[in-house]
Write an enzyme that holds these catalytic residues in place. Structure first.
Site, PDB file in Angstrom:
ATOM      1  N   HIS A 134       0.782  -1.296  -0.031  1.00 63.32           N
ATOM      2  CA  HIS A 134      -0.030  -0.056   0.171  1.00 63.32           C
ATOM      3  C   HIS A 134       0.819   1.211  -0.096  1.00 63.32           C
ATOM      4  O   HIS A 134       0.660   2.053  -1.011  1.00 63.32           O
ATOM      5  CB  HIS A 134      -1.018  -0.099   1.231  1.00 63.32           C
ATOM      6  N   GLU A 135       2.009   1.467   0.691  1.00 64.10           N
ATOM      7  CA  GLU A 135       2.454   2.558   0.855  1.00 64.10           C
ATOM      8  C   GLU A 135       3.530   2.643  -0.170  1.00 64.10           C
ATOM      9  O   GLU A 135       3.818   3.614  -0.672  1.00 64.10           O
ATOM     10  CB  GLU A 135       3.434   2.524   2.386  1.00 64.10           C
ATOM     11  N   HIS A 138       1.741   4.255  -2.747  1.00 65.38           N
ATOM     12  CA  HIS A 138       1.668   5.722  -2.721  1.00 65.38           C
ATOM     13  C   HIS A 138       2.927   6.307  -3.316  1.00 65.38           C
ATOM     14  O   HIS A 138       3.033   7.366  -3.771  1.00 65.38           O
ATOM     15  CB  HIS A 138       1.558   6.035  -1.305  1.00 65.38           C
ATOM     16  N   HIS A 144      -5.751   6.298  -2.718  1.00 66.91           N
ATOM     17  CA  HIS A 144      -6.616   5.423  -2.150  1.00 66.91           C
ATOM     18  C   HIS A 144      -7.708   4.783  -3.510  1.00 66.91           C
ATOM     19  O   HIS A 144      -8.085   5.652  -4.398  1.00 66.91           O
ATOM     20  CB  HIS A 144      -7.516   6.066  -1.271  1.00 66.91           C
ATOM     21  N   CYS A 145      -8.173   3.679  -3.238  1.00 65.36           N
ATOM     22  CA  CYS A 145      -9.059   2.840  -4.419  1.00 65.36           C
ATOM     23  C   CYS A 145     -10.179   2.554  -3.699  1.00 65.36           C
ATOM     24  O   CYS A 145     -10.407   2.098  -2.686  1.00 65.36           O
ATOM     25  CB  CYS A 145      -8.150   1.455  -4.858  1.00 65.36           C
ATOM     26  N   CYS A 150      -8.653  -4.497  -3.250  1.00 64.74           N
ATOM     27  CA  CYS A 150      -7.379  -3.701  -3.556  1.00 64.74           C
ATOM     28  C   CYS A 150      -6.604  -3.285  -2.585  1.00 64.74           C
ATOM     29  O   CYS A 150      -6.870  -2.820  -1.497  1.00 64.74           O
ATOM     30  CB  CYS A 150      -7.493  -2.481  -4.457  1.00 64.74           C
ATOM     31  N   CYS A 169      -5.365  -3.774  -7.759  1.00 67.76           N
ATOM     32  CA  CYS A 169      -6.534  -4.262  -8.461  1.00 67.76           C
ATOM     33  C   CYS A 169      -6.289  -3.706 -10.177  1.00 67.76           C
ATOM     34  O   CYS A 169      -5.283  -3.191 -10.109  1.00 67.76           O
ATOM     35  CB  CYS A 169      -7.827  -3.594  -8.261  1.00 67.76           C
ATOM     36  N   CYS A 172      -5.530   0.035 -10.631  1.00 69.69           N
ATOM     37  CA  CYS A 172      -4.576   0.285 -10.037  1.00 69.69           C
ATOM     38  C   CYS A 172      -3.129  -0.041 -10.715  1.00 69.69           C
ATOM     39  O   CYS A 172      -1.882   0.694 -10.834  1.00 69.69           O
ATOM     40  CB  CYS A 172      -4.377   0.296  -8.580  1.00 69.69           C
TER      41      CYS A 172
END
Length: 181
Positions: A134-135, A138, A144-145, A150, A169, A172
Site C-alpha cells: 500500500h505505502e 503511494h 486510495h482505491c 485492492c 486491482c 491500480c
C-alpha cells in the site's frame, strides 16, 4: 532498488518476508528489493510523544528520505514495531511521501495479539505485506482505491486490512504501469 530498512526491535522474519514479496512483485518493473542493516529506534526519540506513548510518523520519513538519497534507491521502506500516529489520527499503520520516495509501516497494530487474536500462522506477515505494498503504491503515484479488495483501499481498521488482498486491482495496476512510463 527498493531498500527495506528495519528500525529498532522488529521481527526479522516479517522484514525478510516483506522484502521477498515486494521484491518478487516489483522486480517485474526492474526494482529488486533488499534489506539494509537495521537502524536504532533511538534515532527517532524526537518523534516520541509521551502523552500519547506513540511516535509521529512523518519524522521517520525525513530520515528514510535521506537514506534514499545516500543509497540511490528508488524507494526506501522502513519497518518498525513502534506505535505510530499522525496529527488528527489515533494511529497509522503506515505513511508515505512520494516526493521523498520514503515510506514507513508499523507492525505494532498489525500484530494479532494486539487484538486478542492468537499469534499462530502468518497473519502478521500477511498484514505487513499489505501495508508495505500500500505505502509503496503511494510512493509510485497511486491514490486510495474504492475497491475494498485492492491493496490500495484505505485501511481505517485492521478489518479493512484483513479483507483486502496484497495486490493492486486491475485499475491500480494500469495506473502503476502508466506512472512507471
Amino acid at each position: 532498488m527498493i531498500l527495506v530498512v528495519p528500525i529498532g526491535d522488529v521481527d526479522t522474519r516479517t522484514v525478510e518476508a516483506v522484502s521477498r514479496f515486494v521484491g518478487s512483485y516489483y522486480s517485474r518493473l526492474g526494482l529488486p528489493a533488499r534489506v539494509s542493516d537495521p537502524i536504532p529506534a533511538e534515532w527517532f526519540s524526537d518523534a516520541y510523544n509521551p502523552s500519547r506513548n506513540q511516535f509521529i510518523g512523518r519524522v521517520f520519513l525525513e530520515t528514510l528520505g535521506g537514506i534514499k538519497a545516500k543509497t540511490g534507491a528508488r524507494a526506501v521502506l522502513g519497518i518498525t514495531s513502534l506505535d505510530l500516529y499522525e496529527k488528527g489520527l489515533n494511529f497509522i499503520f503506515g505513511l508515505a511521501h512520494p516526493g521523498m520516495g520514503a515510506a514507513i509501516i508499523s507492525t505494532f497494530r498489525l500484530r494479532p495479539e494486539f487484538y486478542g487474536e492468537e499469534t499462530t500462522g502468518n497473519l502478521l506477515i500477511e498484514r505487513a505485506v499489505k501495508e508495505a505494498m500500500h505505502e509503496l503504491g503511494h510512493i509510485f503515484g497511486l491514490g486510495h482505491c474504492p475497491n475494498r479488495w485492492c491493496v490500495m483501499h484505505f485501511s481505517n481498521s485492521i478489518l479493512d486490512t484483513d479483507v483486502k488482498g496484497p495486490y493492486y486491482c486491475t485499475s491500480c495496476e494500469l495506473k502503476l504501469k502508466k506512472n512507471w512510463g
